[in-house]
Design an enzyme around this catalytic site. Structure first.
Site, PDB file in Angstrom:
ATOM      1  N   LYS A  48       4.164  24.902   4.912  1.00  0.00           N
ATOM      2  CA  LYS A  48       3.106  23.903   5.042  1.00  0.00           C
ATOM      3  C   LYS A  48       1.723  24.543   4.876  1.00  0.00           C
ATOM      4  O   LYS A  48       1.615  25.764   4.835  1.00  0.00           O
ATOM      5  CB  LYS A  48       3.235  23.192   6.401  1.00  0.00           C
ATOM      6  CG  LYS A  48       4.591  22.493   6.595  1.00  0.00           C
ATOM      7  CD  LYS A  48       4.754  21.256   5.720  1.00  0.00           C
ATOM      8  CE  LYS A  48       6.180  20.835   5.470  1.00  0.00           C
ATOM      9  NZ  LYS A  48       6.899  20.201   6.552  1.00  0.00           N
TER      10      LYS A  48
HETATM   11  C1  LIG Z   1       8.103  19.380   7.041  1.00  0.00           C
HETATM   12  C2  LIG Z   1       8.129  17.924   7.332  1.00  0.00           C
HETATM   13  C3  LIG Z   1       8.608  17.413   8.547  1.00  0.00           C
HETATM   14  C4  LIG Z   1       9.313  18.255   9.572  1.00  0.00           C
HETATM   15  O1  LIG Z   1       8.530  19.292  10.048  1.00  0.00           O
HETATM   16  P1  LIG Z   1       9.197  20.455  10.928  1.00  0.00           P
HETATM   17  O2  LIG Z   1       8.003  21.163  11.487  1.00  0.00           O
HETATM   18  O3  LIG Z   1      10.006  21.296  10.010  1.00  0.00           O
HETATM   19  O4  LIG Z   1      10.017  19.810  11.992  1.00  0.00           O
HETATM   20  C5  LIG Z   1       8.507  16.055   8.780  1.00  0.00           C
HETATM   21  N1  LIG Z   1       7.975  15.225   7.863  1.00  0.00           N
HETATM   22  C6  LIG Z   1       7.523  15.675   6.688  1.00  0.00           C
HETATM   23  C7  LIG Z   1       6.923  14.703   5.711  1.00  0.00           C
HETATM   24  C8  LIG Z   1       7.591  17.038   6.375  1.00  0.00           C
HETATM   25  O5  LIG Z   1       7.155  17.466   5.188  1.00  0.00           O
END
Ligand SMILES: *Cc1c(COP(=O)(O)O)cnc(C)c1O
Length: 375
Positions: A184
């Site tokens: 991210k």
């Molecule tokens: C990455 C992601 C998640 C989940 O995030 P985590 O921190 O891995 O639990 C949820 N929604 C979206 C749109 C994502 O891209």
């Protein structure tokens, strides 16, 4: 292995130093780094945001629905084009998922009219995702929620640094959930932030994060408390000090990193605009500043996506799909409504490499390979 990989972390000496400081301090869970990260994140969002650092975004979404009182007998309208965590957490509360479709082939955000069309007397909350860091139409979506008395949860996994008409995403919903997963815009490995502007929701979230306990172990260590009460049922959804320390560094680097992403995406646009078999979503986006979390393209029905992916792979280029259709998964096949536009995108979308330290030359390598494999 890859000549151009999908994503790469942008760490330097500062992240290493931040981790070392925590290890040297001898205190590994919620204390000064986590409090500092939460305060910095709240400042960064402004608008009265109160932040709690959590283990990941899925935990944040789960807590958000529980804090909103959602459970069996309720319906939650979730986005059709998103990561499956949105549907999974809804399912885990006992509520039912109802999908809202995207707006169009150019605008992959939740369609406010489609959200409204799916509201029933059981609907309790609306969840939205700001795909790739492009804001949903917050004026219309908050309007729909207000008109029908529904809670709004923003899945902000893609959004750090992005805004809607100048106001940061994550400050519109009753609760927002951010992800600091390894790929991210703020990457700590596993981590997240749950954000609210209400005192009552903030207290509920704090208890859900940490066993419903009235006092944290750091307070006991500091001699500020000797015992604790448990005021409600809760989880252990805490973030570690090491990850908070990395998060603080990543937050400080965010605007520069997002600017690098923007420059790379502009080059992608220059190379790919007008190609007969490749179109790019959000090209006429006017709702605010994006943070370019990923680089999605939509392949024409005349291109064979599987062979494009294979040809790209042979060129050493890693690609991905954001996201497979919810109804394509066995767990959801028979229990969820169709969302035809999102399903079309799921079948034709391709995500190209993008990360802050990628070079313009690498963008060219990707575009050359994509154009060749689409001809
Ligand atoms: C990455 C992601 C998640 C989940 O995030 P985590 O921190 O891995 O639990 C949820 N929604 C979206 C749109 C994502 O891209």
């Amino acid at each position: 292995m890859w000549r151009v990989q999908l994503h790469k972390i942008n760490y330097d000496e500062r992240e290493y130093q931040a981790v070392k400081e925590v290890l040297d301090s001898g205190w590994l869970t919620i204390s000064s780094k986590t409090y500092a990260f939460e305060a910095a994140f709240s400042d960064f969002l402004g608008n009265g945001a109160k932040s709690l650092a959590v283990a990941n975004c899925t935990a944040a979404l789960h807590m958000a629905l529980l804090a909103c009182g959602i459970g069996k007998g309720d319906e939650v309208i979730t986005p059709a084009l998103t990561f499956i965590a949105d549907q999974n957490v809804t399912q885990m509360t006992g509520a039912e998922n109802v999908l809202s479709d995207i707006t169009s082939m150019e605008d992959w955000s939740a369609d406010p009219d489609d959200i409204e069309a799916h509201i029933t007397e059981k609907t309790k909350a609306v969840m939205i995702v700001h795909y790739a860091g492009f804001a949903c139409d917050m004026e219309r979506i908050t309007g729909v929620c207000a008109r029908h008395g529904l809670l709004l949860v923003e899945d902000c996994a893609h959004t750090p640094g992005a805004d809607y008409c100048g106001r940061p995403l994550g400050t519109f919903g009753d609760i927002s959930a951010f992800s600091f997963f390894a790929n991210k815009n703020i990457a700590v490995g596993e981590g997240g932030m749950v954000v609210t502007r209400g005192d009552e929701l903030y207290e509920k979230l704090k208890h859900l994060r940490s066993h419903g306990m009235s006092v944290q172990s750091f307070d006991r260590y500091k001699g500020r408390a000797v015992s604790y009460d448990v005021v409600s049922a809760g989880f252990n959804y805490r973030l570690t000090e090491t990850n908070s320390a990395i998060g603080l560094v990543q937050l400080a680097k965010l605007s520069e990193a997002n600017e690098k992403r923007r420059i790379l995406v502009e080059h992608y646009y220059r190379r790919l605009d007008g190609h007969p078999l490749i179109s790019i979503p959000f090209r006429r986006f006017t709702r605010g500043k994006a943070n370019f979390h990923i680089m999605p393209v939509l392949l024409s029905g005349k291109a064979d996506r599987a062979s494009v992916i294979e040809l790209m792979k042979q060129e050493g280029i890693q690609t991905s799909i954001h996201y497979p259709a919810v109804r394509g998964f066995s767990a959801y096949r028979d229990i969820i409504n169709p969302a035809p536009k999102a399903e079309y995108v799921s079948d034709h979308e391709l995500t190209l490499p993008l990360y802050p330290d990628m070079t313009i030359e690498q963008v060219d390598i990707v575009c050359d390979a994509l154009i060749n494999s689409c001809s």
